[in-house]
Design a protein around this motif. Structure first.
Motif, short mmCIF file in Angstrom:
data_model
loop_
_atom_site.label_atom_id
_atom_site.label_comp_id
_atom_site.label_asym_id
_atom_site.label_seq_id
_atom_site.Cartn_x
_atom_site.Cartn_y
_atom_site.Cartn_z
N TRP A 1 0.76 -1.33 -0.09
CA TRP A 1 -0.25 0.00 -0.02
C TRP A 1 0.75 1.39 -0.04
N LEU A 2 1.95 1.33 0.77
CA LEU A 2 2.72 2.41 0.92
C LEU A 2 3.79 2.71 -0.40
N TYR A 3 3.85 1.48 -1.08
CA TYR A 3 4.70 1.56 -2.34
C TYR A 3 3.72 2.36 -3.51
N TYR A 4 2.40 1.78 -3.61
CA TYR A 4 1.51 2.59 -4.49
C TYR A 4 0.91 3.80 -4.00
N THR A 5 1.06 4.17 -2.90
CA THR A 5 0.94 5.48 -2.45
C THR A 5 1.93 6.60 -2.89
N ALA A 6 3.10 6.06 -2.92
CA ALA A 6 4.32 6.76 -3.52
C ALA A 6 4.21 6.67 -4.91
N TYR A 7 3.75 5.68 -5.66
CA TYR A 7 3.64 5.83 -6.96
C TYR A 7 2.64 6.84 -7.30
N LEU A 8 1.55 7.10 -6.80
CA LEU A 8 0.45 8.11 -7.07
C LEU A 8 1.18 9.43 -6.88
N HIS A 9 1.83 9.53 -5.54
CA HIS A 9 2.39 10.81 -5.38
C HIS A 9 3.21 11.37 -6.12
N LEU A 10 4.28 10.41 -6.80
CA LEU A 10 5.14 10.75 -7.50
C LEU A 10 4.83 11.18 -8.99
N ARG A 11 3.51 10.34 -9.22
CA ARG A 11 2.82 10.43 -10.58
C ARG A 11 2.07 11.87 -10.66
N LEU A 12 1.40 12.23 -9.58
CA LEU A 12 0.65 13.45 -9.57
C LEU A 12 1.10 14.69 -9.14
N ARG B 1 4.91 14.88 -8.50
CA ARG B 1 6.29 15.09 -9.01
C ARG B 1 6.26 14.91 -10.59
N GLY B 2 5.07 14.78 -11.04
CA GLY B 2 5.09 14.59 -12.63
C GLY B 2 5.89 13.37 -13.28
N TRP B 3 5.91 12.03 -12.67
CA TRP B 3 6.62 11.16 -13.09
C TRP B 3 5.84 10.41 -13.83
N HIS B 4 5.72 10.85 -15.26
CA HIS B 4 5.21 10.07 -16.30
C HIS B 4 5.87 9.23 -16.96
N GLY B 5 5.26 8.47 -18.02
CA GLY B 5 6.12 7.77 -19.12
C GLY B 5 7.04 6.77 -18.61
N SER B 6 8.27 6.90 -18.67
CA SER B 6 9.07 5.57 -18.39
C SER B 6 9.26 5.54 -16.93
N LYS B 7 9.58 6.32 -16.24
CA LYS B 7 9.59 6.30 -14.74
C LYS B 7 8.24 5.52 -14.27
#
Length: 397
Positions: free
Chosen positions: A346-357, A359-365
């Protein structure tokens, strides 16, 4: 197979590539729904025949997870209509069903801890959330295969190529593991050992216990301090090659090490054969299939699938799980390995959504995060149940 025709038949079809993909994509989607309906029928009849929801052991849970992945795929594909997504998602379902078949398939009575309505609520919602993560993984892998240029020779390009190829190698190893188990099981192979364990209790009294360990694969490693009871010869070899180190605790530790070793060996052989047939890296062979696919669409699908699965997983794996834990064990949290890894997921996917929304981690990251995240999910499902010992170990029976 139908999705394969949709993707691979574009070059040989008399129709335009777009019309061919659209036509066979509809056929493949219809067959997928039919397969899903058949799987639901199996689930319901096993429920009726067994008297309880079939999610109580590894065979039942993994087959339910495969059914949930099909449901998640049907939902996502109905929104985005990308037939090529089926070519990556449906083989994942097949692999999971095949992996489930490795375990005993008999209907087993529920142990007291599982005799609760929360079994239905907790397990089904957690698995459904993980199913959407699986679709996100498939789309993320598609994105990487679409965007990584296997013709470039720069250090960064080579690094990306190696990691994509390693991901595909791991998938090949899993397929080899399933194939190895079914092959030797079909041949009726057996090996049995008796292991002696010396136990010293709190009062310093020493006692010896003897346990039997059964192998379904030829023993490369035998249990520490054990005697051969039955070892069928394989390729002329009648004895295990070596003994498991003493620091590997648990009666089944040697058998698990033996299985992992066989999986890697056969996976490497299978990977080598594929490389000989394709005459190039697997990723490089798949890359041309991605021509014409909008990488931004695939990136969006991966994100949306994970975004759908995230709240469902949080409800099932954390909130409903803690409620059930309080009812069953009079505490919400106990640092059991399964609980810890559910939290890590759960924490991993929380970090995923945070970085995506944020920090702008789109595409390859974002794609790499989706791929790695599903590895975390699979360890939570399989590694914790089969390797670590805890209150959830019954799921590995």
């Amino acid at each position: 197979m139908f999705y394969g025709v949709s993707a691979l038949g574009r070059k040989w079809s008399n129709r335009s590539p777009e019309e061919h993909v659209r036509r066979w994509g509809r056929i493949a989607y219809g067959v997928s729904i039919l397969g899903f309906a058949s799987h639901v029928t199996f689930f319901i009849t096993r429920w009726i025949g067994g008297g309880h929801i079939p999610t109580s052991n590894m065979y039942e849970f993994m087959t339910f997870l495969a059914m949930a992945i099909m449901f998640a795929f049907i939902v996502v594909n109905a929104i985005y209509r990308k037939p090529l997504l089926g070519l990556f998602t449906l083989p994942l379902t097949v692999i999971i069903v095949a992996y489930a078949a490795v375990f005993p398939q008999e209907v087993q009575p529920l142990i007291p801890a599982l005799q609760s309505i929360w079994l239905k609520v907790h397990v089904t919602t957690a698995a459904t959330g993980e199913a959407f993560f699986a679709v996100g993984f498939a789309a993320g892998l598609m994105y990487l295969l679409r965007t990584v240029d296997f013709k470039k020779t720069s250090p960064q390009a080579r690094r990306e190529q190696r990691w994509v190829e390693f991901t595909l190698f791991v998938i090949v190893v899993i397929i080899a593991f399933i194939g190895s188990v079914f092959s030797f099981r079909g041949a009726g192979y057996e090996a049995t050992f008796k292991q002696e364990n010396v136990v010293i209790d709190d009062k310093g009294i020493e006692s010896t216990t003897t346990e039997t360990v059964e192998y379904s694969l030829p023993p490369i490693f035998k249990p520490f301090n054990s005697q051969d009871v039955l070892v069928e010869p394989f390729l002329g070899v009648k004895k295990p090659l070596m003994e498991t180190p003493s620091w590997m605790k648990g009666v089944n530790a040697a058998r698990k090490l033996n299985t992992i070793t066989w999986s890697i060996i056969n996976g490497a052989i299978l990977y080598g054969l594929l490389r000989l047939v394709l005459r190039k890296r697997i990723g490089a062979a798949i890359h041309p299939l991605m021509d014409g696919i909008d990488e931004d669409d695939i990136d969006e699908i991966s994100y949306r699938a994970i975004a759908i699965g995230y709240p469902i997983f949080m409800l099932g794996a954390l909130i409903f799980a803690m409620i059930w834990a309080y009812i069953a064990w009079s505490r919400f949290w106990g640092w059991d390995p399964k609980e810890v890894w559910a939290l890590i997921t759960w924490l991993y996917y929380t970090a995923y959504l945070h970085l995506r929304l944020s920090r702008g981690w789109h595409g390859s990251k974002s794609a790499w995060l989706a791929v790695i995240g599903f590895v975390v999910v699979m360890f939570t499902l399989i590694g914790v149940n089969l390797v670590l010992v805890g209150l959830h170990s019954y799921a590995g029976v």
